[in-house]
Scaffold this motif. Structure first.
Motif, mmCIF file in Angstrom:
data_model
loop_
_atom_site.group_PDB
_atom_site.id
_atom_site.type_symbol
_atom_site.label_atom_id
_atom_site.label_comp_id
_atom_site.label_asym_id
_atom_site.label_seq_id
_atom_site.Cartn_x
_atom_site.Cartn_y
_atom_site.Cartn_z
ATOM 1 N N VAL A 35 77.524 49.409 27.928
ATOM 2 C CA VAL A 35 77.155 50.578 27.134
ATOM 3 C C VAL A 35 78.384 51.169 26.448
ATOM 4 N N PRO A 81 71.887 43.337 25.379
ATOM 5 C CA PRO A 81 70.548 43.477 25.966
ATOM 6 C C PRO A 81 70.255 42.418 27.025
ATOM 7 N N ARG A 93 59.093 49.271 32.784
ATOM 8 C CA ARG A 93 58.652 48.821 31.455
ATOM 9 C C ARG A 93 59.819 48.556 30.514
ATOM 10 N N TYR A 94 60.924 49.275 30.716
ATOM 11 C CA TYR A 94 62.095 49.030 29.865
ATOM 12 C C TYR A 94 62.591 47.591 30.006
ATOM 13 N N PHE A 95 62.280 46.980 31.136
ATOM 14 C CA PHE A 95 62.704 45.599 31.365
ATOM 15 C C PHE A 95 61.596 44.603 31.034
ATOM 16 N N ARG A 139 72.197 43.428 30.136
ATOM 17 C CA ARG A 139 71.644 44.640 30.761
ATOM 18 C C ARG A 139 70.324 44.353 31.474
ATOM 19 N N ALA A 173 69.615 56.652 30.208
ATOM 20 C CA ALA A 173 68.907 55.788 31.150
ATOM 21 C C ALA A 173 68.389 54.546 30.420
ATOM 22 N N MET A 174 67.798 54.746 29.240
ATOM 23 C CA MET A 174 67.287 53.599 28.476
ATOM 24 C C MET A 174 68.419 52.683 28.032
ATOM 25 N N ARG A 175 69.530 53.296 27.695
ATOM 26 C CA ARG A 175 70.681 52.560 27.172
ATOM 27 C C ARG A 175 71.191 51.526 28.175
ATOM 28 N N ALA A 176 70.983 51.792 29.461
ATOM 29 C CA ALA A 176 71.458 50.864 30.487
ATOM 30 C C ALA A 176 70.507 49.688 30.684
ATOM 31 N N THR A 177 69.426 49.638 29.904
ATOM 32 C CA THR A 177 68.419 48.581 30.044
ATOM 33 C C THR A 177 68.396 47.754 28.756
ATOM 34 N N PRO A 178 67.535 46.738 28.686
ATOM 35 C CA PRO A 178 67.485 45.958 27.437
ATOM 36 C C PRO A 178 66.917 46.733 26.237
ATOM 37 N N VAL A 179 66.403 47.943 26.456
ATOM 38 C CA VAL A 179 65.856 48.738 25.346
ATOM 39 C C VAL A 179 66.931 48.960 24.283
ATOM 40 N N ARG A 180 66.559 48.741 23.008
ATOM 41 C CA ARG A 180 67.523 48.915 21.930
ATOM 42 C C ARG A 180 67.421 50.314 21.351
ATOM 43 N N ASP A 223 58.437 45.135 22.785
ATOM 44 C CA ASP A 223 58.276 45.516 24.186
ATOM 45 C C ASP A 223 59.017 46.806 24.488
ATOM 46 N N TYR A 263 60.451 53.080 34.114
ATOM 47 C CA TYR A 263 61.716 52.354 33.969
ATOM 48 C C TYR A 263 61.469 50.842 34.009
ATOM 49 N N ASN A 301 70.186 60.328 35.873
ATOM 50 C CA ASN A 301 69.391 60.585 34.681
ATOM 51 C C ASN A 301 67.930 60.229 34.909
ATOM 52 N N ALA A 361 57.636 50.421 25.613
ATOM 53 C CA ALA A 361 58.101 51.009 26.875
ATOM 54 C C ALA A 361 58.539 52.455 26.653
ATOM 55 N N ARG A 374 65.605 52.701 41.466
ATOM 56 C CA ARG A 374 65.350 52.432 40.056
ATOM 57 C C ARG A 374 66.259 51.301 39.550
#
Ligand SMILES: Nc1ncnc2c1ncn2[C@@H]1O[C@H](COP(=O)(O)OP(=O)(O)O)[C@@H](O)[C@H]1O
Ligand SMILES: [Mg+2]
Lengths: 304, 251
Positions: free
Chosen positions: A50, A70, A100-102, A73, B90-97, B2, A98, A84, B6, A145
């Motif tokens: 990040v 991505p 779903r983000y994956f 991550r 939080a999203m930034r740490a995941t594959p979410v762009r 996706d 969370y 957070n 999400a 999480r």
């Protein structure tokens, strides 16, 4: 898992991470030990893809964090220094949203959420919103999480800072379980007991640089003596005794409130102090810790 | 895609928890507006452009509700997800762009706006204020308006550190737009000098499109021109949001 050479992070003309080399192997529990401002979080954020390195080489899981962020991550679990979590969502919803983000399908997300809440002992809080939870519970939820995508590498930035001793021990115990399952853990801490408890190997960081590296035991053996004697002299400044006690043990370190005397045989050193005619107001002989290593390496205490 | 879904999902789950808080502003207030002004005030005036004041004001309130909701949902909630909740981190740490963060939230804005529009249109129909089947397009116009204002507002929220800037946004842009962009009286009654300001507001274009649709008349500009103007705001706003989010989330 992690490979870094000459890794640098600058903010403007301030250098937060000053050319560090790292190598973390699968299954290891690896720690960054250092005081506030040492550059631990800056390093963790680069590892977590990040934050972009200013210079140097960095590979995470064999991939390039800048081009393949991505993808990397997706295989990391991150528990950041500041929680957070979503305060208005329930504990359970925090995990399922969370997931779903994956790209984890709904049903699978729910299954993993239930399992992880069991693991971090929050099952009975499942339907509660996050806001009223204690600090320790929030931290455990953050860790759950971070595990939702069954990560290859888990990054924990100061997992127990600000928690009471009981909450810390519960958390350590959970992290220890993760370690036993073979999960690769990378954590930062400024608590030497945490580093000793959890880390197979660690680096001591100060002012953006790595000043020592090894297992906790190796670091203590290399840089400190087996035992340390803590001497207090009533109202006298400890520094005034450095000369008077010179030659006893291997090293003397005056702190504002006490004098540290490093010796492989603490009791013998104490006898010698008495033999020279000094009567400290208190004497404590203890085993050497990483705290001592840090003091010896940097001349400063870890937690101030 | 996706990632976008999400992010949308998270906004919906939050909304499911907190929807009661917005019931009044989303559903009840617009109806009260129509009742008090459309029927109350309308009883004292003969109508506007040959239609009853109630019929005339319904599409205006429809669009301005969407406008206010879209702006409101992109101020504190967006800044909060940077500063307090840190949901974007939080999203930034995941594959979410970063593009997913914006698209997912815009999808949510459209969802909110469409639901509110449909409910409001249902109530308006009971009062006999709907006169053309073209009305079915108005929720889409409102959704487009929603993005046209939510995207640049999100960009603004992602740029500032302090929420007091929102007061300025409301005072100098949102409230004047609501008052003068053809919701309550025709722009033609404004002094000629001020009219371009109304034309500049995305709200005016949506109001005119909605009004044309519920009354079954032609809008003042070609439909394509109104739509193009709204699309330009949406597109430009999206790019601004992308830039602002990138700046805030990378170092
Ligand atoms: N985004 C930033 N901008 C400017 N300075 C920063 C930023 N992040 C961290 N720093 C500075 O870098 C240094 C190291 O910070 P950090 O990595 O958070 O240390 P640690 O986690 O070891 O306490 C600190 O002096 C901090 O003020
Ligand atoms: Mg830190």
């Amino acid at each position: 898992m992690i490979h870094a050479r000459g890794l640098v992070k600058r903010f403007g003309d301030f250098t937060a991470v000053d050319g560090i080399d790292l190598e973390v192997a699968p299954g290891e529990a690896f720690g960054f030990l250092g005081p506030n401002g040492a550059g631990k979080s800056s390093t963790m954020r680069m590892i977590g893809c990040v934050s972009t390195p200013t210079a140097g080489e960095l590979r995470i899981l064999g991939m390039d964090p800048v081009r393949e962020g991505p993808a990397i991550r997706g295989r990391l679990g991150v528990c950041p220094q500041t929680d957070n979590l979503d305060p208005d969502l329930t504990v359970f919803e925090n995990l399922t949203t969370y997931a779903r983000y994956f790209g984890i399908p709904r049903a699978e997300g729910r299954r993993r959420a239930a399992e992880l809440l069991e693991f971090v002992q929050l099952t009975e809080k499942s339907g509660s919103t996050v806001d009223p939870l204690s600090g320790g519970m929030k931290r455990r939820l953050s860790i759950a999480r971070a595990m939702i995508n069954e990560p290859d590498l888990v990054l924990l930035d100061e997992p127990t800072t600000g928690l009471d001793p009981q909450a810390r021990h519960l958390l350590w115990e959970r992290l220890f379980r993760l370690k036993q399952r073979g999960v690769t853990l990378v954590l930062t801490t400024h608590y030497m007991d945490e580093a000793e408890q959890l880390c197979d190997r660690l680096v001591v960081m100060d002012a953006g640089k790595i000043v020592a590296e090894g297992s906790p035991r190796h670091l203590i053996e290399t840089y400190s003596t087996r035992e340390v004697v803590e001497l207090r002299f009533g109202d006298d400044a400890p520094a005034t005794y450095v000369e008077k006690l010179a030659g006893i043990g291997e090293r003397l370190d005056p702190l504002p409130d006490r004098l540290l005397l490093y010796s492989d045989d603490g009791d013998a050193a104490v006898n010698e102090v008495h033999r020279r005619g000094f009567t400290p107001s208190s004497v404590l002989v203890r085993r050497s810790t990483l705290e001592d290593v840090f003091l010896i390496l940097t001349g400063r205490t870890l937690v101030d | 895609m996706d990632g976008t879904l999400a992010v949308f999902n998270r906004a919906i789950v939050s909304y499911r928890r907190l929807w009661q808080a917005s019931v009044f502003s989303s559903f009840i207030l617009p109806v009260l507006f129509v009742l008090s002004i459309g029927i109350g005030v309308g009883g004292h005036i003969s109508g506007v452009d040959g239609v009853s004041y109630l019929d005339w004001i319904v599409p205006g309130v429809l669009a301005s509700t969407a406008f206010q909701m879209a702006v409101g949902e992109s101020t504190f909630p967006v800044l909060g997800d940077f500063k307090w909740v840190r949901g974007y981190h939080a999203m930034r740490a995941t594959p979410v762009r970063i593009a997913d963060m914006i698209s997912g939230y815009q999808l949510y804005i459209m969802f909110r706006v469409v639901i509110a529009s449909v409910v409001f249109l249902g109530v308006s129909a009971l009062f006999g204020a709907i006169h053309s089947p073209w009305v079915v397009f108005t929720p889409f116009v409102c959704a487009l308006l929603g993005v046209a204002v939510s995207a640049p507002t999100s960009a603004f929220a992602a740029t500032i550190e302090n929420d007091s800037y929102f007061a300025l946004l409301f005072r100098f842009l949102v409230i004047p737009s609501t008052l003068f962009a053809g919701v309550f009286f025709p722009v033609s009654q404004l002094p000629a000098l001020l009219r371009p300001l109304a034309y500049a507001s995305p709200l005016w274009h949506a109001v005119e499109l909605c009004r044309a649709a519920t009354l079954g008349v032609a809008p003042p500009w070609p439909v394509a021109a109104h739509l193009a103007y709204l699309l330009a705001w949406a597109g430009l706003g999206y790019l601004l949001a992308l830039r602002a989010f990138r700046r805030r989330l990378s170092d």
